[in-house]
Scaffold this active site. Structure first.
Site, PDB file in Angstrom:
ATOM      1  N   HIS A 155      -3.335  -1.811   7.996  1.00  0.00           N
ATOM      2  CA  HIS A 155      -4.392  -1.808   6.206  1.00  0.00           C
ATOM      3  C   HIS A 155      -4.473  -2.716   5.719  1.00  0.00           C
ATOM      4  O   HIS A 155      -4.465  -3.604   5.254  1.00  0.00           O
ATOM      5  CB  HIS A 155      -2.366  -1.307   5.651  1.00  0.00           C
ATOM      6  CG  HIS A 155      -2.327  -0.095   5.885  1.00  0.00           C
ATOM      7  ND1 HIS A 155      -0.567   0.476   5.304  1.00  0.00           N
ATOM      8  CD2 HIS A 155      -2.273   0.716   5.724  1.00  0.00           C
ATOM      9  CE1 HIS A 155      -0.523   1.490   5.308  1.00  0.00           C
ATOM     10  NE2 HIS A 155      -1.645   1.731   5.341  1.00  0.00           N
ATOM     11  N   CYS A 168     -22.225  -6.283  -1.430  1.00  0.00           N
ATOM     12  CA  CYS A 168     -22.477  -7.093  -0.673  1.00  0.00           C
ATOM     13  C   CYS A 168     -20.427  -6.631   1.019  1.00  0.00           C
ATOM     14  O   CYS A 168     -19.980  -6.526   0.926  1.00  0.00           O
ATOM     15  CB  CYS A 168     -21.580  -7.587  -1.663  1.00  0.00           C
ATOM     16  SG  CYS A 168     -21.859  -9.282  -1.408  1.00  0.00           S
TER      17      CYS A 168
HETATM   18  P1  OAD Z   1       8.470   0.536   2.968  1.00  0.00           P
HETATM   19  O1  OAD Z   1       9.431  -0.791   2.134  1.00  0.00           O
HETATM   20  O2  OAD Z   1       8.626   1.741   2.934  1.00  0.00           O
HETATM   21  O3  OAD Z   1       9.852   0.781   4.469  1.00  0.00           O
HETATM   22  C1  OAD Z   1      10.314   0.117   5.256  1.00  0.00           C
HETATM   23  C2  OAD Z   1      11.068   0.673   6.456  1.00  0.00           C
HETATM   24  O4  OAD Z   1      12.101  -0.473   6.264  1.00  0.00           O
HETATM   25  C3  OAD Z   1      12.519   1.307   5.698  1.00  0.00           C
HETATM   26  O5  OAD Z   1      12.818   2.667   6.145  1.00  0.00           O
HETATM   27  C4  OAD Z   1      13.860   0.325   5.431  1.00  0.00           C
HETATM   28  O6  OAD Z   1      15.331   1.098   6.016  1.00  0.00           O
HETATM   29  C5  OAD Z   1      13.441  -0.345   6.854  1.00  0.00           C
HETATM   30  N1  OAD Z   1      14.146  -1.901   7.202  1.00  0.00           N
HETATM   31  C6  OAD Z   1      14.178  -2.648   6.588  1.00  0.00           C
HETATM   32  N2  OAD Z   1      14.721  -3.390   6.790  1.00  0.00           N
HETATM   33  C7  OAD Z   1      14.746  -3.076   8.458  1.00  0.00           C
HETATM   34  C8  OAD Z   1      15.197  -4.216   8.822  1.00  0.00           C
HETATM   35  N3  OAD Z   1      15.752  -5.682   9.235  1.00  0.00           N
HETATM   36  N4  OAD Z   1      15.518  -3.653  10.232  1.00  0.00           N
HETATM   37  C9  OAD Z   1      14.672  -2.670  10.483  1.00  0.00           C
HETATM   38  N5  OAD Z   1      14.511  -1.929   9.942  1.00  0.00           N
HETATM   39  C10 OAD Z   1      14.484  -2.312   8.308  1.00  0.00           C
HETATM   40  O7  OAD Z   1       7.505   0.251   4.125  1.00  0.00           O
HETATM   41  P2  OAD Z   1       6.566   0.543   4.914  1.00  0.00           P
HETATM   42  O8  OAD Z   1       7.039   1.453   5.683  1.00  0.00           O
HETATM   43  O9  OAD Z   1       5.813  -0.046   5.559  1.00  0.00           O
HETATM   44  O10 OAD Z   1       1.059   0.273   1.888  1.00  0.00           O
HETATM   45  O11 OAD Z   1       4.954   1.030   4.232  1.00  0.00           O
HETATM   46  C11 OAD Z   1       4.065   1.315   4.693  1.00  0.00           C
HETATM   47  C12 OAD Z   1       3.095   1.184   3.071  1.00  0.00           C
HETATM   48  O12 OAD Z   1       3.441   1.641   2.061  1.00  0.00           O
HETATM   49  C13 OAD Z   1       3.116  -0.530   3.375  1.00  0.00           C
HETATM   50  O13 OAD Z   1       1.830  -1.089   4.511  1.00  0.00           O
HETATM   51  C14 OAD Z   1       2.569  -0.309   2.037  1.00  0.00           C
HETATM   52  C15 OAD Z   1       3.287   0.344   1.019  1.00  0.00           C
HETATM   53  O14 OAD Z   1       2.974   0.975   0.005  1.00  0.00           O
HETATM   54  C16 OAD Z   1      -0.186  -0.615   0.969  1.00  0.00           C
HETATM   55  O15 OAD Z   1       0.930  -1.482   0.465  1.00  0.00           O
HETATM   56  C17 OAD Z   1      -1.605  -0.298   1.304  1.00  0.00           C
END
Ligand code: OAD
Length: 321
Positions: A155, A168
């Site tokens: 991303h 651009c």
């Molecule tokens: P999410 O916010 O969807 O998920 C975060 C995950 O991390 C959840 O499953 C939580 O349970 C887990 N979590 C939280 N704290 C934790 C910890 N200390 N240790 C282990 N796990 C933990 O975030 P992503 O899956 O990264 O894209 O989201 C994917 C994409 O959606 C992001 O890159 C972003 C978002 O929209 C864009 O902005 C384009």
């Protein structure tokens, strides 16, 4: 044109639609199997593994003090942070979009990589067949010295800026905080480094901005610069998609995919779990929640519930020491 773009999925894409790479949201299917939870069987498998993938999400950086997208803290000033991650949000209100991304840059620069970032970076140096696909844009893996040739940023990153006009091709690496003086964060909204941030305070007025105040492209001199992150509906970087594709298409099987701190709800990132499985990989999920990965649990999978910053170094110990 779906290939190479980021979208929320209304249903988990089937294997036949695996050429799609738009970011989408994925559904969950019921699981027949229960995952293993013992460290010993994981260590035994890791020690004999040669080709290992990691898929990283915001939970990896949670204990550094950065909020995730979908849990508590997924709001910024009462706006869902995922709603701001679109080209339409930028076109509608570039000032608001820049305030959000400037805030995230500021927060990312105020915190430090945690032991999980360092452990993964160390594994990348020790195991030639280890490759990381990260959805994180916070720059913490890079700051933990994760070798860049083994870290593929699905991303993009908050610290690349590019011209908002696709015609651009201006791009720059930029760590200036604030990105322009007009985006300086008022002292009452700054957060101490390492704290779990409260970015939902909509009571404090945002400084009003004009387009003139925002960063402009120094090349075409007509358009605004925008963050070099991938927004919903946009293409993922082709070079990154190709790296992932080449790794998955190599003749040797994949031994393991570690799915760390991601809700695996966003396509195409979530689809790499099924694609790695199809190449023989066993799945190890590290997450605060015990949700099954897309496609459900299969025999031989592992689930380690808890903080990635604590669990990942423990899981990788037999290889990284
Ligand atoms: P999410 O916010 O969807 O998920 C975060 C995950 O991390 C959840 O499953 C939580 O349970 C887990 N979590 C939280 N704290 C934790 C910890 N200390 N240790 C282990 N796990 C933990 O975030 P992503 O899956 O990264 O894209 O989201 C994917 C994409 O959606 C992001 O890159 C972003 C978002 O929209 C864009 O902005 C384009």
């Amino acid at each position: 044109m779906l290939r190479g773009c980021l979208q929320h999925a209304t249903s988990f894409p089937s294997a036949s639609s695996s050429i799609r790479s738009n970011i989408t949201m994925a559904d969950r299917q019921p699981s027949v199997f229960e995952p293993q939870t013992d460290l010993e069987s994981f260590h035994t498998h890791l020690k004999k593994s040669k080709r290992v993938l990691a898929l990283l999400g915001a939970g990896l950086s949670a204990s550094s003090g950065l909020p995730t997208f979908r849990g508590a803290g997924g709001l910024w000033r009462s706006v869902k942070s995922t709603d701001l991650a679109t080209p339409q949000a930028f076109a509608r209100n570039p000032g608001l979009s820049w305030q959000f991304y400037n805030y995230r840059r500021h927060m990312s620069l105020s915190v430090e990589p945690n032991p999980a970032h360092y452990a993964l970076a160390k594994l990348a140096r020790k195991m030639p067949g280890f490759v990381t696909l990260s959805q994180n844009v916070d720059g913490l893996s890079q700051r933990a010295d994760h070798p860049s040739d083994r870290l593929h940023l699905l991303h993009g990153t908050l610290f690349d800026l590019k011209c908002s006009d696709e015609r651009c091709d201006y791009r720059e690496e930029n760590y200036t905080d604030p990105v322009v003086p007009a985006l300086a964060i008022p002292a009452d909204q700054a957060q101490p480094a390492g704290s779990v941030v409260d970015i939902s305070d909509s009571m404090v007025a945002l400084p009003s901005l004009t387009t003139y105040d925002l960063p402009h492209c120094p090349e075409c001199k007509r358009n605004l610069l925008r963050p070099g992150v991938v927004w919903f509906g946009e293409a993922l970087p082709e070079v990154v998609l190709n790296k992932a594709k080449d790794y998955l298409a190599a003749p040797e099987n994949i031994d393991l995919i570690m799915v760390i701190g991601t809700s695996a709800q966003v396509w195409p990132a979530a689809g790499y779990i099924g694609q790695a499985r199809a190449r023989g990989a066993r799945v190890c999920v590290v997450n605060m929640d015990s949700d099954a990965p897309p496609g459900g649990w299969k025999q031989g999978d592992w689930m380690f519930a808890g903080d990635a910053a604590v669990l990942v170094p423990e899981l990788l110990k037999p290889v990284i020491g």
